[in-house]
Write a protein that holds these residues in place. Structure first.
Motif, PDB file in Angstrom:
ATOM      1  N   LEU A 158      43.986 -42.268 -10.476  1.00 49.00           N
ATOM      2  CA  LEU A 158      42.848 -42.984 -11.046  1.00 49.00           C
ATOM      3  C   LEU A 158      43.251 -44.424 -11.338  1.00 49.00           C
ATOM      4  CD1 LEU A 158      41.691 -40.219 -13.550  1.00 49.00           C
ATOM      5  CD2 LEU A 158      40.789 -40.678 -11.250  1.00 49.00           C
ATOM      6  N   HIS A 159      42.443 -45.363 -10.859  1.00 50.84           N
ATOM      7  CA  HIS A 159      42.824 -46.772 -10.956  1.00 50.84           C
ATOM      8  C   HIS A 159      41.751 -47.640 -11.605  1.00 50.84           C
ATOM      9  CE1 HIS A 159      46.103 -45.772  -8.152  1.00 50.84           C
ATOM     10  NE2 HIS A 159      45.193 -45.065  -7.502  1.00 50.84           N
ATOM     11  N   GLN A 160      40.613 -47.052 -11.935  1.00 50.82           N
ATOM     12  CA  GLN A 160      39.519 -47.816 -12.513  1.00 50.82           C
ATOM     13  C   GLN A 160      38.949 -47.069 -13.711  1.00 50.82           C
ATOM     14  OE1 GLN A 160      36.566 -48.593  -9.500  1.00 50.82           O
ATOM     15  NE2 GLN A 160      38.074 -49.174  -7.962  1.00 50.82           N
ATOM     16  N   PRO A 161      38.388 -47.796 -14.678  1.00 44.74           N
ATOM     17  CA  PRO A 161      37.739 -47.118 -15.805  1.00 44.74           C
ATOM     18  C   PRO A 161      36.545 -46.296 -15.304  1.00 44.74           C
ATOM     19  CG  PRO A 161      38.046 -49.464 -16.254  1.00 44.74           C
ATOM     20  CD  PRO A 161      38.345 -49.260 -14.807  1.00 44.74           C
ATOM     21  N   PHE A 162      36.255 -45.216 -15.995  1.00 47.07           N
ATOM     22  CA  PHE A 162      35.087 -44.416 -15.653  1.00 47.07           C
ATOM     23  C   PHE A 162      33.817 -45.138 -16.071  1.00 47.07           C
ATOM     24  CE2 PHE A 162      38.330 -40.972 -16.213  1.00 47.07           C
ATOM     25  CZ  PHE A 162      38.315 -40.532 -14.891  1.00 47.07           C
ATOM     26  N   ALA A 163      32.753 -44.844 -15.338  1.00 50.05           N
ATOM     27  CA  ALA A 163      31.466 -45.468 -15.652  1.00 50.05           C
ATOM     28  C   ALA A 163      30.959 -45.015 -17.009  1.00 50.05           C
ATOM     29  CB  ALA A 163      30.443 -45.142 -14.564  1.00 50.05           C
TER      30      ALA A 163
ATOM     31  N   GLU B   7      31.465 -41.529 -20.195  1.00 48.34           N
ATOM     32  CA  GLU B   7      32.292 -40.417 -20.669  1.00 48.34           C
ATOM     33  C   GLU B   7      32.046 -39.151 -19.860  1.00 48.34           C
ATOM     34  OE1 GLU B   7      33.243 -37.970 -24.828  1.00 48.34           O
ATOM     35  OE2 GLU B   7      31.875 -39.693 -24.819  1.00 48.34           O
ATOM     36  N   ASP B   8      30.785 -38.892 -19.504  1.00 49.33           N
ATOM     37  CA  ASP B   8      30.475 -37.685 -18.735  1.00 49.33           C
ATOM     38  C   ASP B   8      31.168 -37.704 -17.379  1.00 49.33           C
ATOM     39  OD1 ASP B   8      28.931 -36.688 -20.759  1.00 49.33           O
ATOM     40  OD2 ASP B   8      27.025 -37.373 -19.923  1.00 49.33           O
ATOM     41  N   GLU B   9      31.131 -38.864 -16.708  1.00 49.14           N
ATOM     42  CA  GLU B   9      31.803 -38.977 -15.416  1.00 49.14           C
ATOM     43  C   GLU B   9      33.298 -38.741 -15.577  1.00 49.14           C
ATOM     44  OE1 GLU B   9      31.556 -42.175 -11.886  1.00 49.14           O
ATOM     45  OE2 GLU B   9      32.759 -42.862 -13.588  1.00 49.14           O
ATOM     46  N   GLY B  10      33.876 -39.354 -16.593  1.00 51.32           N
ATOM     47  CA  GLY B  10      35.306 -39.197 -16.820  1.00 51.32           C
ATOM     48  C   GLY B  10      35.699 -37.760 -17.071  1.00 51.32           C
ATOM     49  N   ASN B  11      34.939 -37.087 -17.916  1.00 55.00           N
ATOM     50  CA  ASN B  11      35.246 -35.689 -18.215  1.00 55.00           C
ATOM     51  C   ASN B  11      35.126 -34.822 -16.978  1.00 55.00           C
ATOM     52  OD1 ASN B  11      35.742 -36.222 -20.924  1.00 55.00           O
ATOM     53  ND2 ASN B  11      33.635 -35.787 -21.559  1.00 55.00           N
ATOM     54  N   ARG B  12      34.122 -35.111 -16.157  1.00 58.27           N
ATOM     55  CA  ARG B  12      33.913 -34.313 -14.954  1.00 58.27           C
ATOM     56  C   ARG B  12      35.056 -34.505 -13.960  1.00 58.27           C
ATOM     57  NH1 ARG B  12      32.421 -29.690 -12.751  1.00 58.27           N
ATOM     58  NH2 ARG B  12      31.605 -29.913 -10.626  1.00 58.27           N
ATOM     59  N   VAL B  13      35.435 -35.753 -13.713  1.00 52.95           N
ATOM     60  CA  VAL B  13      36.513 -36.025 -12.757  1.00 52.95           C
ATOM     61  C   VAL B  13      37.830 -35.431 -13.256  1.00 52.95           C
ATOM     62  CG1 VAL B  13      37.898 -37.840 -11.680  1.00 52.95           C
ATOM     63  CG2 VAL B  13      35.411 -38.070 -11.796  1.00 52.95           C
ATOM     64  N   LEU B  14      38.127 -35.596 -14.535  1.00 55.03           N
ATOM     65  CA  LEU B  14      39.362 -35.043 -15.081  1.00 55.03           C
ATOM     66  C   LEU B  14      39.369 -33.519 -14.998  1.00 55.03           C
ATOM     67  CD1 LEU B  14      39.853 -37.349 -18.198  1.00 55.03           C
ATOM     68  CD2 LEU B  14      41.185 -37.368 -16.088  1.00 55.03           C
ATOM     69  N   ALA B  15      38.204 -32.906 -15.205  1.00 53.08           N
ATOM     70  CA  ALA B  15      38.122 -31.450 -15.109  1.00 53.08           C
ATOM     71  C   ALA B  15      38.375 -30.983 -13.675  1.00 53.08           C
ATOM     72  CB  ALA B  15      36.752 -30.969 -15.583  1.00 53.08           C
ATOM     73  N   LEU B  16      37.831 -31.708 -12.699  1.00 53.44           N
ATOM     74  CA  LEU B  16      38.055 -31.349 -11.300  1.00 53.44           C
ATOM     75  C   LEU B  16      39.522 -31.520 -10.922  1.00 53.44           C
ATOM     76  CD1 LEU B  16      34.899 -32.968  -9.649  1.00 53.44           C
ATOM     77  CD2 LEU B  16      35.336 -30.520  -9.966  1.00 53.44           C
ATOM     78  N   LEU B  17      40.139 -32.603 -11.381  1.00 59.02           N
ATOM     79  CA  LEU B  17      41.554 -32.828 -11.083  1.00 59.02           C
ATOM     80  C   LEU B  17      42.425 -31.758 -11.738  1.00 59.02           C
ATOM     81  CD1 LEU B  17      41.759 -36.710 -11.426  1.00 59.02           C
ATOM     82  CD2 LEU B  17      42.130 -35.395  -9.332  1.00 59.02           C
ATOM     83  N   ALA B  18      42.090 -31.371 -12.965  1.00 60.32           N
ATOM     84  CA  ALA B  18      42.857 -30.333 -13.652  1.00 60.32           C
ATOM     85  C   ALA B  18      42.737 -29.006 -12.915  1.00 60.32           C
ATOM     86  CB  ALA B  18      42.366 -30.192 -15.091  1.00 60.32           C
ATOM     87  N   LYS B  19      41.527 -28.697 -12.448  1.00 55.53           N
ATOM     88  CA  LYS B  19      41.324 -27.441 -11.711  1.00 55.53           C
ATOM     89  C   LYS B  19      42.077 -27.463 -10.390  1.00 55.53           C
ATOM     90  CE  LYS B  19      37.625 -24.267 -10.294  1.00 55.53           C
ATOM     91  NZ  LYS B  19      36.159 -24.059 -10.231  1.00 55.53           N
TER      92      LYS B  19
END
Length: 226
Positions: free
Chosen positions: A62-67, A69-81
């Motif tokens: 990840l190299h850019q701030p998330f648009a 909080e919801d987007e950030g949580n979703r992307v982090l959840a997908l990466l964790a999975k």
């Protein structure tokens, strides 16, 4: 029909993979990793000598701030999975590398270039341990043979000697061996864990001033094999 075992790993489904792929593509610049590269990176960490925390590997992805909080949580959840699924898939012999696709004269073809680039960067995150062990123990180098062959073939790693390009059959054979290779490398580190001296060397590297750290490779060439 039998129900799936509860022990079967919960991997990302196709829609989740597409979602993560779209996010990474939308925010990729220069040599940033795409989905295949992220999978290669996390695969290297899953079979490596010691834990690499998300705080260490997320900056590789990840190299850019998330648009928001919801987007950030979703992307982090997908990466964790995605991260959690790799070790689970290896445990039940269900691992498959996520590969890129390239256009050829014969039509679309799978490419391991991105996966190998990510794998190389994953090794770079514990380069001190990997490089010393690869230099000291030829058996680890031998285990990684198919990965190295693909990485050299794709120009991800520089080789000391010139190598002929892999034939299509040889390339496909190396791809087919990746799950077994990762399983073997994981077992290698379990059976031959990092020594106290190796861990001390790693700690010294971590404590060294930032300008003394070797810059990780970013131009499609790794330094974990010589």
């Amino acid at each position: 029909m039998n129900n799936a075992s509860n022990d079967w790993p919960s991997s990302l489904d196709d829609s989740e993979l597409d979602e993560l792929d779209r996010y990474l593509r939308a925010h990729a610049e220069g040599d940033h990793l795409l989905l295949d590269g992220v999978h290669g990176l996390l695969s290297a960490l899953a079979v490596g000598p010691i834990l690499v925390t998300p705080e260490e590997w997320l900056p590789e992805v990840l190299h850019q701030p998330f648009a928001d909080e919801d987007e950030g949580n979703r992307v982090l959840a997908l990466l964790a999975k995605l991260n959690d699924s790799i070790e689970a898939e290896l445990d039940v012999d269900a691992y498959e590398p996520i590969l890129g696709e390239i256009d050829t004269e014969m039509g679309p073809a799978l490419s391991a270039a991105g996966w190998c680039e990510g794998f190389s960067r994953g090794i770079d995150l514990r380069a001190t341990l990997w490089e010393k062990r690869l230099a000291d123990d030829p058996s680890l180098m031998e285990l990684l043979g198919p990965v190295m062959a693909l990485a050299v073939d794709e120009g991800v790693l520089n080789a000391d000697a010139e190598f002929e390009k892999l034939s299509d059959d040889e390339y496909d054979e190396c791809l087919a061996q990746l799950p077994a290779v990762l399983g073997a490398v994981s077992r290698y580190w379990q059976e031959n864990p990092a020594t106290e001296a190796e861990l001390e060397a790693l700690a010294r590297t971590a404590l060294a001033p930032e300008d003394e750290h070797p810059a990780p490779p970013r131009q499609r060439s790794g330094h974990w094999v010589h």
